[in-house]
Write an enzyme that holds these catalytic residues in place. Structure first.
Site, PDB file in Angstrom:
ATOM      1  N   HIS A   1       0.845  -1.207   0.000  1.00  0.00           N
ATOM      2  CA  HIS A   1       0.000   0.000   0.000  1.00  0.00           C
ATOM      3  C   HIS A   1       0.882   1.260   0.000  1.00  0.00           C
ATOM      4  O   HIS A   1       0.653   2.187  -0.779  1.00  0.00           O
ATOM      5  CB  HIS A   1      -0.913  -0.050   1.221  1.00  0.00           C
ATOM      6  CG  HIS A   1      -1.817   1.136   1.419  1.00  0.00           C
ATOM      7  ND1 HIS A   1      -3.197   1.030   1.453  1.00  0.00           N
ATOM      8  CD2 HIS A   1      -1.549   2.466   1.603  1.00  0.00           C
ATOM      9  CE1 HIS A   1      -3.718   2.246   1.647  1.00  0.00           C
ATOM     10  NE2 HIS A   1      -2.739   3.127   1.749  1.00  0.00           N
ATOM     11  N   GLU A   2       1.906   1.259   0.861  1.00  0.00           N
ATOM     12  CA  GLU A   2       2.773   2.443   0.976  1.00  0.00           C
ATOM     13  C   GLU A   2       3.644   2.606  -0.261  1.00  0.00           C
ATOM     14  O   GLU A   2       3.867   3.716  -0.740  1.00  0.00           O
ATOM     15  CB  GLU A   2       3.656   2.339   2.226  1.00  0.00           C
ATOM     16  CG  GLU A   2       2.885   2.315   3.540  1.00  0.00           C
ATOM     17  CD  GLU A   2       1.859   3.429   3.671  1.00  0.00           C
ATOM     18  OE1 GLU A   2       2.156   4.580   3.314  1.00  0.00           O
ATOM     19  OE2 GLU A   2       0.733   3.134   4.118  1.00  0.00           O
TER      20      GLU A   2
HETATM   21 ZN    ZN Z   1      -2.679   5.200   2.193  1.00  0.00          ZN
END
Ligand code: ZN
Length: 187
Positions: free
Chosen positions: A155-156
């Protein structure tokens, strides 16, 4: 208070730039990392944050030490307002991260994002991932994670390439909490 940028802002859609290695320990980058941690800590459900989320288009993300706290994972953490003293695990800082190994094994997990309030949705991601990066001291680090941590890494890393989880999510809905995943989400 540090402002967390919301999804309409174009900074979240830019490909973030690498941090020159010799600048990692200099005041400018230290300040950015400090601001990221302050912004993350200001959100009781925050588990990680990427630099573009505070308006800085650089390849840095921070994973909160909170996620290593069993009580936080189970939803009974220190956010309930009770007197609750615990030694916080250190936050993990990833500068110029590269996703090295990701498993072919994938799992659909519920996610939210500090920049896409109040939307949640399910994203299919690798269940194990390894990140190579520099830490805040300018040392090379390699970290592997499974489950929630593997999802967070992906996600990051997406944030640094201008990708938001809503580009990939299914079953999107608005919610004040992530009821699908024991109040935890991969920010
Ligand atoms: Zn986020």
């Amino acid at each position: 208070m540090i402002k967390i940028i919301q999804s309409e802002d174009p900074v979240l859609r830019k490909i973030a730039k690498e941090v020159p290695i010799d600048l990692i320990t200099k005041p400018k980058i230290r300040k950015i990392v400090g601001d990221m941690i302050e912004a993350l800590d200001s959100q009781s459900d925050g588990v990680a944050i990427a630099a573009p989320q505070i308006g800085v288009s650089l390849r840095i993300f921070v994973v909160s030490g909170r996620i290593f706290d069993e009580d936080f994972i189970s939803g009974k953490g220190s956010t309930e307002g009770n007197l609750y003293i615990k030694v916080r695990k250190p936050d993990l800082v990833f500068i110029n991260p590269i996703l090295k190994k990701i498993s072919s094994d994938r799992k659909l997990l519920s996610e939210g994002c500090l920049s896409v309030r109040p939307i949640y949705g399910k994203v299919r991601r690798a269940t194990r991932a390894t990140i190579e990066a520099y830490n805040e001291k300018g040392e090379k680090i390699v970290k592997s994670g499974s489950g929630l941590l593997a999802h967070i890494f992906q996600h990051e890393n997406d944030h640094l390439d201008g990708v938001l989880f809503i580009d990939k999510a299914k079953d999107m809905h608005e919610s004040l909490i992530d009821e699908d995943y024991e109040n935890i989400d991969t920010k």
